[in-house]
Design an enzyme around this catalytic site. Structure first.
Site, PDB file in Angstrom:
ATOM      1  N   ASP A  79       0.823  -1.210   0.000  1.00  0.00           N
ATOM      2  CA  ASP A  79       0.000   0.000   0.000  1.00  0.00           C
ATOM      3  C   ASP A  79       0.856   1.260   0.000  1.00  0.00           C
ATOM      4  O   ASP A  79       2.064   1.217   0.272  1.00  0.00           O
ATOM      5  CB  ASP A  79      -0.945   0.012   1.192  1.00  0.00           C
ATOM      6  N   GLU A 146       0.020  -1.051   5.739  1.00  0.00           N
ATOM      7  CA  GLU A 146       1.135  -0.614   6.598  1.00  0.00           C
ATOM      8  C   GLU A 146       1.035   0.855   6.920  1.00  0.00           C
ATOM      9  O   GLU A 146       1.366   1.293   8.029  1.00  0.00           O
ATOM     10  CB  GLU A 146       2.467  -0.920   5.895  1.00  0.00           C
TER      11      GLU A 146
END
Length: 491
Positions: A79, A146
């Site tokens: 991400d 994350e």
């Protein structure tokens, strides 16, 4: 040096980076990139696992001669933080990033680049795709969310792994070895709104704070950059002592782990106070230009007379508590390390302020390499929330990554670097959340290190990646994998 994007993507690392840049992958929107990684592994007949959190684990056997070397876990996250310049037309849910080269740097166009952590994904795919690169048995794990909750790493099932060595590729400085990181927690303070009927004969104005550099709330917290949410609190508080006005909304920031660059407030006031409002805004522009002349020279506050159809405003009590929250919620560096010069030990960032029909939400990202200091920030924030009658909650709590003085993988990286460059590599710790701490908490005896190329202004639309550093860091990484064969692993 490649002069065009077409030339650059002839290199396998940048080829794979360009492929993933075309796939929207903001935190919480990782299904497409996760599925892409699964298809990549299946097409190469590699063992692949996709879990419920959309984490992807891809395993590749050792090359001939490396079968006896300990298995290595290669780790990064899929991400990215989605930030764009004001006025930029870009849908992070559907649009590909528009890559461009300026000098020897790779940028996106008016948006974050996603080098954090697209570099790790590109390195991993290039390594998995290659047949000629020598390496031990690999377990590549690419996690989700994350940048927001660490939810992917927290959901990982450790039984999927045999490796006891972790190479994380989420560092942002070449020629340095990252060996320790901070733990973190998200703190949310929510103020219920009591609405009142707006007085008659008032005008609506939008106050906007912008021009700030922002940045990663861990890496850039020591840069002294302005926080637009905190600045708005100071401005509104000062304005309260000068003229009667009413607030109907305050919104600022777009990612809890990014120092907010833009905040706006919509206020009502009577026409006879307009001149005083303009004078106050002009004064604050002068003050901020002086305060932030080094860190944020382009800071500005603008005032716009707007049309409105609202009939309600914050009650006096809600307005007072909202301003107090902006003023008093802890923000910035809280303590510095006494062991490592220049290292931030604990900090907190008021990253997002959001007004809805029912409440004002204040979200902070707090970090510390010492758990008790992280707990102190939480307790301090809760006391403030209780005093102001706000709801309080925490989530996304993840552990710190402590320094391991006996790390074997660090010794390998140090030896290879000395052989390759003729000098010692710099060992660093960072005031940022690194997933190494979570994996070490899950896998007993795990030995971790983190590397990465030079990247700048991450979590901002000015994010850029050094092309030569990316290539240098790649060859260094491959040299370590190759020379692991000659290291005495506990023999």
């Amino acid at each position: 040096m490649s002069n065009t994007l077409e030339e650059l993507i002839e290199h396998p690392v940048f080829y794979h980076f360009s492929k993933i840049a075309a796939i929207p992958r903001g935190s919480g929107n990782e299904k497409a990139i996760s599925d892409y990684l699964v298809r990549f592994a299946q097409a190469r007949r590699l063992e692949v696992i996709q879990d419920e959190a959309l984490n992807v684990i891809i395993k590749k056997p050792a090359t001939p001669g490396y079968e006896e070397i300990p298995t290595v876990i290669i780790q990064g996250h899929m991400d990215m933080v989605c930030e764009k310049n004001e006025g930029t037309i870009h849908n992070f849910e559907s649009d590909p990033l528009q890559l461009r080269i300026i000098g020897d740097m790779l940028y996106a166009t008016d948006t974050t680049l996603g080098a954090d952590n697209g570099v790790a994904v590109a390195y991993a795919l290039a390594l998995l795709d290659a047949e000629e690169i020598p390496h031990p048995s690999l377990e590549v794990v690419i996690t989700t969310e994350e940048e927001t909750t660490m939810g992917g790493a927290l959901a990982i099932d450790p039984s999927h792994f045999n490796g006891k060595i972790l190479i994380n590729i989420d560092s942002e400085e070449d020629h340095k070895l990252l060996v320790s990181g901070a733990g973190g927690i998200k703190i949310t303070q929510t103020l219920p709104i009591v609405w009142e009927v707006a007085p008659t004969g008032v005008q609506a104005f939008k106050i906007s704070i912008g021009g700030l550099k922002g940045g990663h709330s861990g890496i850039s917290i020591d840069k002294g950059r302005g926080n637009s949410n905190k600045i708005m609190g100071r401005l509104l508080d000062d304005l309260s002592s000068k003229i009667p006005y009413y607030i109907c909304q305050i919104n600022g920031g777009s990612a809890v782990n990014a120092i907010p660059r833009e905040t706006s407030a919509t206020i009502f006031l009577h026409s006879d106070a307009h001149r005083n409002l303009e004078q106050t805004i002009a004064k604050w522009n002068r003050l901020l230009k002086n305060e932030l002349q080094t860190s944020d020279p382009d800071v500005s506050i603008t005032l716009e007379n707007i049309k409105h159809d609202r009939s309600t405003v914050f009650s006096e009590d809600t307005m007072s508590k909202a301003i107090a929250s902006l003023m008093l919620i802890p923000n910035g560096i809280q303590s510095m390390s006494m062991e490592i010069e220049g290292l931030v030990e604990s900090s907190t960032n008021l990253g997002i302020v959001t007004t809805t029909d029912a409440e004002i939400c204040f979200e902070s990202d707090s970090r510390s390499s010492v758990k008790s200091l992280k707990d102190h920030i939480v307790n301090q924030s809760k006391l403030l929330a209780d005093a102001l009658g706000c709801q309080f909650e925490t989530d996304c709590d993840y552990p710190e990554w402590p320094y391991n003085p006996h790390s074997a993988i660090r010794k390998v990286f140090e030896q290879v670097y000395k052989k390759k460059y003729g000098t010692d590599i710099e060992i660093i710790a960072v005031h940022a959340g690194i997933e190494c701490g979570i994996f070490m908490d899950k896998i007993a005896g795990l030995d971790a290190i983190s590397i990465g190329p030079d990247m700048y202004n991450v979590h901002t639309p000015d994010e850029h990646l050094s092309i030569p550093s990316t290539l240098n860091n790649w060859t260094y990484f491959l040299s370590v994998l190759e020379e692991m064969k000659d290291f005495s692993w506990g023999k």
